[in-house]
Design a protein around this motif. Structure first.
Motif, PDB file in Angstrom:
ATOM      1  N   LEU A 221       2.488   1.729   5.813  1.00  0.00           N
ATOM      2  CA  LEU A 221       1.552   0.981   4.971  1.00  0.00           C
ATOM      3  C   LEU A 221       1.639  -0.488   5.387  1.00  0.00           C
ATOM      4  N   PRO A 222       0.558  -1.250   5.231  1.00  0.00           N
ATOM      5  CA  PRO A 222      -0.801  -0.824   4.878  1.00  0.00           C
ATOM      6  C   PRO A 222      -1.409   0.025   5.994  1.00  0.00           C
ATOM      7  N   ARG A 223      -2.409   0.824   5.638  1.00  0.00           N
ATOM      8  CA  ARG A 223      -3.077   1.649   6.631  1.00  0.00           C
ATOM      9  C   ARG A 223      -3.810   0.749   7.640  1.00  0.00           C
ATOM     10  N   GLY A 224      -3.920   1.215   8.868  1.00  0.00           N
ATOM     11  CA  GLY A 224      -4.573   0.417   9.915  1.00  0.00           C
ATOM     12  C   GLY A 224      -3.548  -0.422  10.657  1.00  0.00           C
ATOM     13  N   ASP A 225      -4.036  -1.411  11.405  1.00  0.00           N
ATOM     14  CA  ASP A 225      -3.145  -2.202  12.261  1.00  0.00           C
ATOM     15  C   ASP A 225      -2.852  -3.586  11.696  1.00  0.00           C
ATOM     16  N   LYS A 226      -3.373  -3.896  10.523  1.00  0.00           N
ATOM     17  CA  LYS A 226      -3.218  -5.242   9.978  1.00  0.00           C
ATOM     18  C   LYS A 226      -1.939  -5.330   9.139  1.00  0.00           C
TER      19      LYS A 226
ATOM     20  N   MET B  94      -3.435 -10.795   5.983  1.00  0.00           N
ATOM     21  CA  MET B  94      -4.426 -10.544   4.927  1.00  0.00           C
ATOM     22  C   MET B  94      -4.597 -11.770   4.035  1.00  0.00           C
ATOM     23  N   GLN B  95      -5.726 -11.784   3.299  1.00  0.00           N
ATOM     24  CA  GLN B  95      -5.976 -12.797   2.288  1.00  0.00           C
ATOM     25  C   GLN B  95      -5.231 -12.404   0.994  1.00  0.00           C
ATOM     26  N   PRO B  96      -4.919 -13.386   0.116  1.00  0.00           N
ATOM     27  CA  PRO B  96      -4.135 -13.092  -1.101  1.00  0.00           C
ATOM     28  C   PRO B  96      -4.644 -11.916  -1.932  1.00  0.00           C
ATOM     29  N   PRO B  97      -5.934 -11.789  -2.252  1.00  0.00           N
ATOM     30  CA  PRO B  97      -6.354 -10.612  -3.045  1.00  0.00           C
ATOM     31  C   PRO B  97      -6.111  -9.309  -2.306  1.00  0.00           C
ATOM     32  N   GLU B  98      -6.284  -9.350  -0.986  1.00  0.00           N
ATOM     33  CA  GLU B  98      -6.083  -8.161  -0.181  1.00  0.00           C
ATOM     34  C   GLU B  98      -4.600  -7.777  -0.160  1.00  0.00           C
ATOM     35  N   ILE B  99      -3.720  -8.813  -0.134  1.00  0.00           N
ATOM     36  CA  ILE B  99      -2.272  -8.576  -0.153  1.00  0.00           C
ATOM     37  C   ILE B  99      -1.867  -7.898  -1.461  1.00  0.00           C
ATOM     38  N   ASP B 100      -2.425  -8.410  -2.577  1.00  0.00           N
ATOM     39  CA  ASP B 100      -2.089  -7.807  -3.882  1.00  0.00           C
ATOM     40  C   ASP B 100      -2.520  -6.346  -3.937  1.00  0.00           C
ATOM     41  N   ARG B 101      -3.713  -6.061  -3.402  1.00  0.00           N
ATOM     42  CA  ARG B 101      -4.173  -4.669  -3.403  1.00  0.00           C
ATOM     43  C   ARG B 101      -3.244  -3.792  -2.556  1.00  0.00           C
ATOM     44  N   ALA B 102      -2.813  -4.311  -1.413  1.00  0.00           N
ATOM     45  CA  ALA B 102      -1.937  -3.547  -0.520  1.00  0.00           C
ATOM     46  C   ALA B 102      -0.568  -3.292  -1.170  1.00  0.00           C
ATOM     47  N   LEU B 103      -0.010  -4.337  -1.789  1.00  0.00           N
ATOM     48  CA  LEU B 103       1.302  -4.165  -2.428  1.00  0.00           C
ATOM     49  C   LEU B 103       1.197  -3.260  -3.651  1.00  0.00           C
ATOM     50  N   SER B 104       0.061  -3.357  -4.370  1.00  0.00           N
ATOM     51  CA  SER B 104      -0.142  -2.451  -5.502  1.00  0.00           C
ATOM     52  C   SER B 104      -0.200  -1.007  -5.013  1.00  0.00           C
ATOM     53  N   ARG B 105      -0.814  -0.802  -3.829  1.00  0.00           N
ATOM     54  CA  ARG B 105      -0.893   0.548  -3.267  1.00  0.00           C
ATOM     55  C   ARG B 105       0.500   1.039  -2.866  1.00  0.00           C
ATOM     56  N   VAL B 106       1.354   0.139  -2.364  1.00  0.00           N
ATOM     57  CA  VAL B 106       2.736   0.511  -2.032  1.00  0.00           C
ATOM     58  C   VAL B 106       3.463   0.994  -3.291  1.00  0.00           C
ATOM     59  N   ALA B 107       3.325   0.201  -4.381  1.00  0.00           N
ATOM     60  CA  ALA B 107       3.980   0.578  -5.636  1.00  0.00           C
ATOM     61  C   ALA B 107       3.475   1.926  -6.138  1.00  0.00           C
ATOM     62  N   GLN B 108       2.148   2.132  -6.032  1.00  0.00           N
ATOM     63  CA  GLN B 108       1.586   3.400  -6.497  1.00  0.00           C
ATOM     64  C   GLN B 108       2.049   4.556  -5.626  1.00  0.00           C
ATOM     65  N   THR B 109       2.173   4.314  -4.310  1.00  0.00           N
ATOM     66  CA  THR B 109       2.657   5.357  -3.404  1.00  0.00           C
ATOM     67  C   THR B 109       4.091   5.738  -3.737  1.00  0.00           C
ATOM     68  N   VAL B 110       4.922   4.734  -4.017  1.00  0.00           N
ATOM     69  CA  VAL B 110       6.308   5.016  -4.432  1.00  0.00           C
ATOM     70  C   VAL B 110       6.300   5.892  -5.674  1.00  0.00           C
ATOM     71  N   CYS B 111       5.447   5.509  -6.617  1.00  0.00           N
ATOM     72  CA  CYS B 111       5.353   6.277  -7.865  1.00  0.00           C
ATOM     73  C   CYS B 111       4.922   7.714  -7.587  1.00  0.00           C
ATOM     74  N   ASP B 112       3.928   7.896  -6.715  1.00  0.00           N
ATOM     75  CA  ASP B 112       3.456   9.242  -6.378  1.00  0.00           C
ATOM     76  C   ASP B 112       4.545  10.050  -5.688  1.00  0.00           C
ATOM     77  N   CYS B 113       5.304   9.407  -4.797  1.00  0.00           N
ATOM     78  CA  CYS B 113       6.382  10.108  -4.085  1.00  0.00           C
ATOM     79  C   CYS B 113       7.445  10.629  -5.042  1.00  0.00           C
ATOM     80  N   LEU B 114       7.662   9.886  -6.111  1.00  0.00           N
ATOM     81  CA  LEU B 114       8.670  10.303  -7.095  1.00  0.00           C
ATOM     82  C   LEU B 114       8.093  11.276  -8.118  1.00  0.00           C
ATOM     83  N   GLY B 115       6.860  11.660  -7.936  1.00  0.00           N
ATOM     84  CA  GLY B 115       6.264  12.663  -8.828  1.00  0.00           C
ATOM     85  C   GLY B 115       6.038  12.171 -10.231  1.00  0.00           C
TER      86      GLY B 115
END
Length: 950
Positions: free
Chosen positions: A115-120, A125-146
Motif C-alpha cells: 500500500l498505497p496501490r500503484g507506484d506512488k 501525494m497531496q495532504p488529502p490524498e495522504i489522509d485517504r491512503a493512511l485511512s485505507r491502511v487502517a481499514q486494511t489492518v482492521c479487515d485483516c484482523l476480521g
C-alpha cells in the motif's frame, strides 16, 4: 495485548506518527492495539521487548523507505523475525511505501502486496490524498484482523485464583519456560501442559509469574481464569517404612463441588465422578478458558505403591476431566482451553496422549548464571564468580534451597557467600527430594533456637494446608504446650508481627494476602521439614498439640450434625488431628461414626455422595493405607475400617486397591468369628472380583460368603449371599445352577417376609438380569412379562424406602424389558400391524432407561453406571440414533477403562461392534469383537462366550 506491530526507521518517525493517528481512531473503538518502539520504557532491554511484541502481533505494518532498507537493525533483526513469524504463525505483513526507493528490487518485499496501490509513495501525494491512503491502511489492518474487537477487561467474577499458593516475586532463569507457556496459550492445538519437577524447584513460582504477566495483558483473551491447588486443599501423607513408599491421600469432592458451581453447573453434586469430570470439561470449553491445577501429586500413585501405577491418577473423575480436555480440541480459538498442571510426578495417564494436545515440561534446576543472579538479588554481595558458581552447584540449582541460602547468608553471614561452610553439614548418602533445602532449614533451626519464630514454624508443621487464625489462637492459649508454644504465651501483637516478619524475610513463611487475613502458609517442603522435626524430637508435644486441635475442630461446626460438605470440613480436620494425637478409638466413635458416617445412615457417602472425602478421612485410621490399620484401634475397629475403606475404594472405581483391605477384613472377621461381617465382605469381594474380570475367583468368594452366612444363622444374609453366588455363576455361564440359587433365596425370603413374594433390591435386579438373558437366548414365553411384574413390585419397595441405587436398577430392568418386548414384536410378527405397539414400547423403554442412567449417576456408584449406559446405547442403536449411542458408549468405556472393569469393557466392545456393524463399518466392528473375545478368554466371562459375533 498489542496485535499490530509497526516497523519503521526513526528518520520516518513523522510518517509513523501520521499513521498512528489514523490507527488510533479504530484502536479507541476496540478493533486492535498498535505497538511501536516508543512504547519501550526507559531503561528496559529493547530487543526482548521487540521480540515479545512481535510474538503477540497478528499484523506487522512496515513503513518502507530508503532509510528503512538501509537500517542494519531493521534488515538483520526485525525483518528476519517478521518473515519467520509470517511463515510459521501466519503473521500478516503490510508494507506501506512512505518515500520513493528501490523496494521492487528486494525479493521478499516485492512478493508482498503493498500500500498505497500503484507506484506512488505517500511522500509524492497531496495532504488529502495522504489522509485517504493512511485511512485505507487502517481499514486494511482492521479487515485483516476480521473486525475483532479487543476483549473486555475480565471482571472478578470471571477470575478465581485465590486457591493457588502464594510464592515469592523473584524469578530467574525461566525465560524459556515462560515462552513455552506463552506458546501453549497461543497454540489452539495445546490443551494440557504439565510442569514436572521435585518440590522446591519453582513450579508454582513459575506459574504465578506467568499469571502476573498474563494479568497485565488482560489474560490475552481468556474469558475465564481459574486456579486450584490440591496441596493447599490438604493431603495426608503416610510412609510405609518397609517399602520406603510415601503415600498421600486427597479427595476431589471439594474441587468438583466448587469448580462445577463456579463454571455454572446447575447441580454440582449430581452424577458419578466420571460424569462430573466430563461435565466440567464441557463447561470449560464453552468459552476461552485458562485452568491451573497446582500440586497434583496427592492424587497420583507414588513410585512403588502399586506396580505399574507410578504417576497414574487415583481419581477417576479428574482422569476423565483431563482425558476429555485432551481429546475435545476443536482448534477454535474462541473456545480454547489450556490446563496447566504442576506435579512432582509425571501424569502417566496423559503420557500416551502427548502430541494430541498434551505437552510436558520437565522443569530443570536453575543454571549457574540464574542461581548466581538469584543469590545476588537476595543480598549476597561478597564473593568471587567462582564462589557463586560453586554455591549454586553445591545446592544443585534448587530454587527453594538457593532462596533460603541467600536469605540466610544475607541476614546472618553478612552477605558473604564464602561463609556458606558455616551452615550445618548435610548427612551423607543418597540425595532425596528437598535435601538441599533441608540443609539450610537445619541451619535456621539452630539460629532461631528457642524462639517465637521456631514455635510458629512448629505450628505450621502440624498442618497439611494453610493455617487459619482460629486454629493458631487455639494453640497459643494457656496452658503452653511444652516445646511447641512456650514462647508464644502472652506474646504481644507487635512481637507476633515482628516474628512473622522475620520468617517472611527468610522466605520460611509466605507473604500474607488480603483475602486470607491472618492465615499462615509456607512452601510444602518447609511445612514437612518442621513437622517431622517436631514429631521426631518432641513426640509428646506433637501429640498434645494435635489433641488441642482435635478439640478445636470438633467443636467448630455450628451444629452437631452438619448438612453440607463445606460444613463437614472441620470434622474431617478433627479426625486428622485426633488420629495424629493417638486418639484413634475415640475419634472413630465420637466423630466419624456418630457425626460423619452417622451409623448405618452412611450420611457422607449416601446423602452427600462424597466418597472421596470419606475415604480421605478414613485414611487417618491407617498406619499404611490400605493394609495396616493404626495400632490405636481395637481389633474390631480395625476390621471395620478395612471394610469401610474397601467399600469406598470400590465405589470410586479404585477396584484393584480395594481387594487387599477386603481380604484382610474377611480374615479378621473370621478370627473374631463375626460370621455376619465375614459373609458381607466375602460377598463384596465376589462382586469386586467379578468387575475386575476374575470370574473363577468371584465364584469362590461367593461360595465362601454362603458358608459364612449359614454359620451366622442370620436369615437375611443366608438369602442375600445365595444371590451373590447365583450372580457369579450367571457370569460364569452356569445358568441352570444360577437360577437354582436365585429361586432358593427367593423361597427363603418368602418365609421371612411373606408380604414380598419376589426378590427385590440388588438381589431382585440380579435375578431379573438372568431371566432377561434366558429370554434373549431361548425366547422363553412369558419371561419378559414375568420380569416386568418382578421389577414393578421391586421398584415400589425401593421408592417407599428412597433407595436411590435400587430405584435406578429397577428402572434399568424395566427399560431393558420394554426394549426386548418391542424387539420381539418386530422380529416375531413382522407382517402384523404392530408398528404403533413397537413405537409405544420403545418410548416406554427410553423413559425407564433415561431414569436409570440419571439415577445411577446420582448414586455415585461408578461400577454400576456402565450397565445403564450400555443398555441405553443399545436402545439408541435400534432406534438408529447412532451419535447418541456413541456418546453413551464412550462414557461407559472411559469408566470401565479407568476402573479396570473388564466385564464392562467386554460388554462395551460387543455393543460398540454392533453399532459399527449397523453403520456399515465392518472393519471397526470386527476389531471390537476381537477385543471382546480376548477379554472373554482372559477372564473366564463365560456368559459372553456364546455370543455369535465372537
Amino acid at each position: 495485548m498489542a496485535n499490530v506491530f509497526i516497523s519503521y526507521s526513526h528518520k520516518d518517525e513523522a510518517w509513523k506518527d501520521q499513521l498512528a493517528t489514523h490507527l488510533k481512531t479504530l484502536e479507541i473503538e476496540g478493533f486492535y492495539q498498535a505497538w511501536d518502539d516508543a512504547k519501550i520504557a526507559p531503561g528496559s532491554h529493547w530487543r526482548p521487548e521487540i521480540e515479545t511484541a512481535l510474538n503477540q502481533a497478528q499484523v506487522a505494518v512496515m513503513l518502507i523507505s530508503a532509510d528503512f532498507l538501509a537500517s542494519q537493525f531493521i534488515t538483520e533483526v526485525e525483518v528476519p523475525l517478521i518473515l519467520k513469524r509470517k511463515q510459521e504463525k501466519g503473521l500478516i505483513v503490510l508494507p506501506v511505501i512512505v518515500r520513493p526507493c528501490s523496494w521492487k528490487k528486494i525479493q521478499w518485499l516485492s512478493e508482498i502486496q503493498h500500500l498505497p496501490r500503484g507506484d506512488k509513495a505517500l511522500s509524492e501525494m497531496q495532504p488529502p490524498e495522504i489522509d485517504r491512503a493512511l485511512s485505507r491502511v487502517a481499514q486494511t489492518v482492521c479487515d485483516c484482523l476480521g473486525n475483532r474487537k479487543k476483549p473486555a477487561v475480565l471482571s472478578g467474577d470471571h477470575i478465581s485464583l485465590y486457591k493457588l499458593p502464594v510464592t515469592g516475586d523473584r524469578l530467574f532463569g525461566r525465560e524459556k519456560e515462560l515462552k513455552l507457556l506463552d506458546d501453549a496459550w497461543a497454540d489452539c492445538q495445546t490443551d494440557i501442559l504439565t510442569l514436572v519437577a521435585w518440590g522446591g524447584v519453582g513450579k508454582s513460582a513459575l506459574v504465578n509469574q506467568w499469571l502476573n504477566l498474563m494479568k497485565t495483558d488482560n489474560y490475552r483473551g481468556a474469558q475465564k481464569v481459574y486456579g486450584w491447588s490440591f496441596y493447599s486443599q490438604g493431603a495426608k501423607s503416610c510412609r510405609d517404612v518397609a517399602r520406603n513408599v510415601s503415600t498421600t491421600t486427597a479427595s476431589t469432592d471439594e474441587f468438583f463441588q466448587e469448580t462445577l458451581q463456579w463454571f455454572g453447573d446447575a447441580n454440582p453434586q449430581a452424577g458419578s465422578a466420571v460424569d462430573k469430570g466430563r461435565r466440567l470439561a464441557r463447561l470449560a470449553r464453552q468459552q476461552k478458558t485458562l485452568l491451573i491445577l497446582d500440586g497434583l501429586e496427592p492424587l497420583q500413585y507414588p513410585p512403588g505403591e502399586i506396580h505399574g501405577f507410578n504417576g497414574k491418577l487415583k481419581d477417576n473423575g479428574l482422569a476423565a476431566f483431563l482425558k476429555e480436555l485432551a481429546c475435545g480440541n476443536t482448534g477454535n480459538a474462541d473456545n480454547k482451553v489450556l490446563c496447566v498442571i504442576t506435579s512432582r510426578e509425571p501424569a502417566t495417564d496423559l503420557l500416551n496422549r502427548k502430541g494430541y494436545g498434551v505437552k510436558e515440561i520437565p522443569l530443570e534446576h536453575l543454571s549457574e548464571e540464574a542461581g548466581k543472579e538469584l543469590l545476588k538479588s537476595l543480598g549476597v554481595t561478597i564473593g568471587s564468580q567462582k564462589d557463586f558458581h560453586d554455591a549454586v552447584t553445591e545446592y544443585g540449582g534448587h530454587a527453594l534451597a538457593l532462596t533460603l541460602l541467600g536469605q540466610y547468608i544475607a541476614n546472618i553471614l553478612d552477605g558473604d557467600i564464602r561463609r556458606r561452610d558455616e551452615i550445618v553439614k548435610s548427612s551423607k548418602g543418597k540425595i532425596k527430594e528437598g535435601h538441599h533445602a533441608q540443609k539450610v532449614m537445619e541451619a535456621y533451626m539452630h539460629w532461631l533456637g528457642n524462639s517465637p519464630e521456631r514455635d510458629i514454624l512448629y505450628i505450621i508443621g502440624l498442618f497439611d494446608r494453610p493455617v487459619e487464625a482460629g486454629a493458631i489462637d487455639a494453640l497459643k492459649k494457656e496452658p503452653a504446650i511444652p516445646g511447641v508454644t512456650d514462647k508464644l504465651q502472652g506474646i504481644t501483637g507487635a512481637d507476633w508481627q515482628m516474628a512473622l516478619s522475620t520468617l517472611r524475610k527468610a522466605n520460611l513463611l509466605a507473604r500474607e494476602v488480603p483475602h486470607k487475613k491472618g492465615t499462615l502458609d509456607c512452601h510444602p517442603l518447609v511445612r514437612e521439614y518442621f513437622g517431622e522435626k517436631l514429631q521426631q524430637e518432641n513426640p509428646a508435644g506433637w501429640k498434645k498439640a494435635h489433641e488441642r486441635l482435635y478439640h478445636y475442630f470438633k467443636d467448630l461446626p455450628g451444629k452437631e450434625l452438619p448438612d453440607t460438605l463445606a460444613e463437614m470440613e472441620p470434622l474431617f480436620a478433627a479426625v486428622a488431628h485426633g488420629c495424629m494425637a493417638g486418639l484413634h478409638h475415640e475419634v472413630e466413635i465420637e466423630v466419624y461414626w456418630k457425626r460423619i458416617k452417622r451409623g448405618d445412615e452412611h450420611y457422607c457417602t449416601k446423602k452427600l455422595g462424597a466418597f472421596g472425602s470419606d475415604l480421605a478421612c478414613l485414611s487417618h485410621f491407617f498406619a499404611v493405607p490400605w493394609g495396616l490399620p493404626a495400632a490405636g484401634l481395637t481389633e474390631a475397629d480395625k476390621s471395620l475400617v478395612l471394610s469401610w475403606a474397601a467399600f469406598r475404594l470400590r465405589a470410586l472405581g479404585r477396584l484393584r486397591e480395594a481387594v487387599q483391605p477386603m481380604r484382610l477384613c474377611i480374615e479378621n472377621f473370621i478370627k473374631e468369628k463375626n460370621w455376619n461381617e465375614a459373609a458381607i465382605n466375602a460377598s463384596n469381594l465376589s462382586e469386586l472380583l467379578l468387575t475386575l474380570g476374575d470370574v473363577p475367583g468371584a465364584v469362590d468368594a461367593a461360595r465362601q460368603s454362603v458358608t459364612y452366612a449359614d454359620q451366622s444363622g442370620d436369615a437375611y444374609h443366608k438369602e442375600s449371599k445365595r444371590t451373590t453366588l447365583a450372580d457369579a455363576l450367571h457370569q460364569a455361564g452356569e445358568l441352570k445352577e444360577a437360577e437354582q440359587w436365585f429361586r432358593e433365596a427367593e423361597e427363603m425370603q418368602k418365609k421371612r417376609q411373606p408380604e414380598y413374594p419376589f426378590l427385590y433390591s440388588l438381589q431382585g435386579y440380579q435375578f431379573c438380569d438372568l431371566l432377561l438373558e434366558n429370554h434373549a437366548r431361548a425366547r422363553i414365553p412369558g419371561q419378559i412379562k414375568e420380569v416386568m411384574e418382578r421389577a414393578e413390585k421391586a421398584i415400589e419397595i425401593s421408592k417407599r424406602n428412597n433407595w436411590l441405587l435400587d430405584i435406578s436398577l429397577d428402572n434399568l430392568t424395566l427399560g431393558r424389558a420394554w426394549m426386548l418386548w418391542a424387539l420381539v414384536v418386530l422380529e416375531e410378527t413382522p407382517d402384523e400391524p404392530t408398528q404403533s405397539d413397537r413405537l409405544s414400547r420403545f418410548s416406554r423403554a427410553m423413559n425407564y432407561l433415561d431414569q436409570a442412567v440419571e439415577g445411577l449417576r446420582e448414586s455415585g456408584n461408578q461400577d454400576d453406571l456402565p450397565r445403564g449406559l450400555l443398555a441405553r446405547a443399545e436402545y439408541y442403536r435400534h432406534n438408529k440414533e447412532y451419535a447418541l449411542a456413541q456418546d453413551d458408549l464412550s462414557e461407559a468405556r472411559d469408566i470401565a477403562q479407568l476402573g479396570e472393569m473388564k466385564l464392562h469393557l467386554c460388554d462395551y466392545h460387543l455393543e460398540a461392534g454392533r453399532l459399527c456393524r449397523a453403520q456399515g463399518k465392518m472393519e471397526d466392528a470386527a476389531e471390537h469383537f476381537r477385543a471382546a473375545k480376548t477379554i472373554v478368554e482372559e477372564t473366564g466371562y463365560y456368559r459372553r462366550k456364546k455370543e455369535k459375533e465372537m
